[in-house]
Design an enzyme around this catalytic site. Sequence first.
Site, PDB file in Angstrom:
ATOM      1  N   CYS A 119    -106.140 107.698  -9.933  1.00 22.28           N
ATOM      2  CA  CYS A 119    -107.124 108.790  -9.867  1.00 22.28           C
ATOM      3  C   CYS A 119    -106.497 110.091  -9.388  1.00 22.28           C
ATOM      4  CB  CYS A 119    -108.273 108.429  -8.926  1.00 22.28           C
ATOM      5  SG  CYS A 119    -109.218 107.002  -9.444  1.00 22.28           S
ATOM      6  N   HIS A 252    -111.757 114.429  -4.508  1.00 24.31           N
ATOM      7  CA  HIS A 252    -111.955 113.388  -5.517  1.00 24.31           C
ATOM      8  C   HIS A 252    -113.363 112.808  -5.352  1.00 24.31           C
ATOM      9  CE1 HIS A 252    -111.381 110.087  -8.139  1.00 24.31           C
ATOM     10  NE2 HIS A 252    -111.139 109.172  -7.224  1.00 24.31           N
ATOM     11  N   ASN A 282    -117.203 107.906 -10.287  1.00 24.09           N
ATOM     12  CA  ASN A 282    -115.781 108.206 -10.131  1.00 24.09           C
ATOM     13  C   ASN A 282    -115.120 108.175 -11.507  1.00 24.09           C
ATOM     14  OD1 ASN A 282    -113.027 108.094  -9.713  1.00 24.09           O
ATOM     15  ND2 ASN A 282    -113.108 106.511  -8.126  1.00 24.09           N
TER      16      ASN A 282
HETATM   17  O1  UT7 Z   1    -110.451 106.393  -6.806  1.00 24.82           O
HETATM   18  C1  UT7 Z   1    -110.361 105.360  -5.883  1.00 24.82           C
HETATM   19  C2  UT7 Z   1    -111.262 104.275  -6.347  1.00 24.82           C
HETATM   20  N1  UT7 Z   1    -111.938 103.484  -5.426  1.00 24.82           N
HETATM   21  C3  UT7 Z   1    -112.672 103.890  -4.349  1.00 24.82           C
HETATM   22  O2  UT7 Z   1    -112.703 105.003  -3.941  1.00 24.82           O
HETATM   23  C4  UT7 Z   1    -113.488 102.815  -3.685  1.00 24.82           C
HETATM   24  C5  UT7 Z   1    -113.603 102.971  -2.199  1.00 24.82           C
HETATM   25  N2  UT7 Z   1    -114.540 101.992  -1.685  1.00 24.82           N
HETATM   26  C6  UT7 Z   1    -115.882 102.174  -1.736  1.00 24.82           C
HETATM   27  O3  UT7 Z   1    -116.345 103.172  -2.224  1.00 24.82           O
HETATM   28  C7  UT7 Z   1    -116.756 101.100  -1.149  1.00 24.82           C
HETATM   29  O4  UT7 Z   1    -115.953 100.184  -0.430  1.00 24.82           O
HETATM   30  C8  UT7 Z   1    -117.623 100.351  -2.200  1.00 24.82           C
HETATM   31  C9  UT7 Z   1    -118.694 101.274  -2.753  1.00 24.82           C
HETATM   32  C10 UT7 Z   1    -116.773  99.835  -3.336  1.00 24.82           C
HETATM   33  C11 UT7 Z   1    -118.305  99.162  -1.533  1.00 24.82           C
HETATM   34  O5  UT7 Z   1    -119.108  99.618  -0.456  1.00 24.82           O
HETATM   35  P1  UT7 Z   1    -118.975  98.961   0.985  1.00 24.82           P
HETATM   36  O6  UT7 Z   1    -119.964  99.615   1.833  1.00 24.82           O
HETATM   37  O7  UT7 Z   1    -117.532  99.025   1.397  1.00 24.82           O
HETATM   38  O8  UT7 Z   1    -119.429  97.488   0.694  1.00 24.82           O
HETATM   39  P2  UT7 Z   1    -118.638  96.128   0.950  1.00 24.82           P
HETATM   40  O9  UT7 Z   1    -117.568  95.943  -0.066  1.00 24.82           O
HETATM   41  O10 UT7 Z   1    -118.281  96.055   2.396  1.00 24.82           O
HETATM   42  O11 UT7 Z   1    -119.785  95.065   0.656  1.00 24.82           O
HETATM   43  C12 UT7 Z   1    -120.947  94.994   1.475  1.00 24.82           C
HETATM   44  C13 UT7 Z   1    -121.900  93.998   0.828  1.00 24.82           C
HETATM   45  C14 UT7 Z   1    -121.226  92.689   0.436  1.00 24.82           C
HETATM   46  O12 UT7 Z   1    -122.159  91.651   0.665  1.00 24.82           O
HETATM   47  P3  UT7 Z   1    -122.036  90.752   1.975  1.00 24.82           P
HETATM   48  O13 UT7 Z   1    -120.674  90.153   1.920  1.00 24.82           O
HETATM   49  O14 UT7 Z   1    -122.220  91.706   3.129  1.00 24.82           O
HETATM   50  O15 UT7 Z   1    -123.168  89.799   1.790  1.00 24.82           O
HETATM   51  C15 UT7 Z   1    -120.993  92.850  -1.048  1.00 24.82           C
HETATM   52  O16 UT7 Z   1    -120.963  91.608  -1.716  1.00 24.82           O
HETATM   53  O17 UT7 Z   1    -122.429  94.560  -0.384  1.00 24.82           O
HETATM   54  C16 UT7 Z   1    -122.206  93.635  -1.457  1.00 24.82           C
HETATM   55  N3  UT7 Z   1    -121.995  94.412  -2.679  1.00 24.82           N
HETATM   56  C17 UT7 Z   1    -123.019  94.790  -3.468  1.00 24.82           C
HETATM   57  N4  UT7 Z   1    -124.340  94.597  -3.394  1.00 24.82           N
HETATM   58  C18 UT7 Z   1    -125.105  95.137  -4.361  1.00 24.82           C
HETATM   59  C19 UT7 Z   1    -120.836  94.859  -3.187  1.00 24.82           C
HETATM   60  N5  UT7 Z   1    -121.079  95.542  -4.321  1.00 24.82           N
HETATM   61  C20 UT7 Z   1    -122.408  95.519  -4.515  1.00 24.82           C
HETATM   62  C21 UT7 Z   1    -123.266  96.040  -5.504  1.00 24.82           C
HETATM   63  N6  UT7 Z   1    -124.596  95.844  -5.377  1.00 24.82           N
HETATM   64  N7  UT7 Z   1    -122.801  96.767  -6.539  1.00 24.82           N
END
Ligand code: UT7
Length: 331
Positions: A119, A252, A282
């Site tokens: 990215c 970004h 993104n």
């Molecule tokens: O250009 C660079 C590209 N990437 C990025 O910039 C990504 C950077 N990371 C992020 O933006 C965030 O980490 C995410 C948006 C990807 C995820 O958000 P988060 O607040 O870090 O969530 P998490 O991964 O800690 O997951 C929290 C919970 C989990 O459930 P449990 O284990 O707490 O029961 C996930 O399974 O949310 C769940 N989860 C979802 N639930 C509904 C993960 N994705 C989803 C979803 N819908 N799409």
Amino acid sequence: MIGSANGARVGITGLAAHVPERVYTNADLEQFVDTTDEWIVERTGIRERRFAEKHEALTDIALPAAQEALEKAGLQGKDIDLLICATVTPDMMFPTSSAIMADRLGAAEAGAYDLLAGCTGFMYALAQAYGMLAAGLSQRALVVGGDVLSKILDWSDRSTLVIFGDGAGAVVLERVERGGFLGFELGADGAGGGNLWLPGSGSRHFDEPDSFVKMNGREVFKFATRVLVSSAEKLLAECGKTVADIDVYVPHQANRRIIDHAAGKLGIPEEKVVVNVDRYGNTSSGSIPLALAEAEADGRLREGELVLMTGMGAGLTWGSALIEWTERTAA
Ligand code: UT7
């Protein structure tokens, strides 16, 4: 890598962006994965994104932006001598998307190549084009950043499907009389590369059918919040500027929470921050030029203003550029 411009004034004289027609709202994605609009909005700030149609590839999305950027600079394809396309989703590995676009634009005299830096690709490409112009190797460059990540997403993986989108932007770089780029800071941390990877995409695992993006979101989140701040601070110090000097901040567009965290830590007030992640998600290499083009269309980029851009992404990589904005009057 860090450096401030030493004498050569190179600015952006044309700027445009393009996205596919088709809008996918959060509710639309509920058909494919176990997610909700509420979760996506709360955790990312994203409400909708554009995804290309089956037949559309990168150059279909990027060419309209490239064409419009040239028109805005008052140029034609034949006038440019360098075309760099930052992307992780080229039409194919070769011929390069930059060579395809140079041909379509009639840029017969241009050196053309694709650049891979996740990215952050657009930031790397800007720095390279700046260097080519400053050194006198190029007179007029077209820098394109764009991706169609929908093609490499696993549409059953909710951790990636909901955050990415497709889009592209393009800028023309020329020597200018006033303003222009003040400096760049670029970095890479390959040790963190396994947090955002495309395993089946190259010569290492070419025989594995797995060609979908994999991401450890939490680790990338921590990395992003760290480097958006450190890269900006290093570059400002190198250029003899402070946060108070920044008029427009174009980070970004990965996640609203990452943007708010970086702006908050840096001390950049909300009204100076460009945000469109809510409407496009993104878009990887397309993210910063798309946000920059929107800021310009909204009248937010004015002569003499200081614009800070910072990208981060796969590699893991990051990169910042500081530019004093010039109206489109090439020297
Ligand atoms: O250009 C660079 C590209 N990437 C990025 O910039 C990504 C950077 N990371 C992020 O933006 C965030 O980490 C995410 C948006 C990807 C995820 O958000 P988060 O607040 O870090 O969530 P998490 O991964 O800690 O997951 C929290 C919970 C989990 O459930 P449990 O284990 O707490 O029961 C996930 O399974 O949310 C769940 N989860 C979802 N639930 C509904 C993960 N994705 C989803 C979803 N819908 N799409």
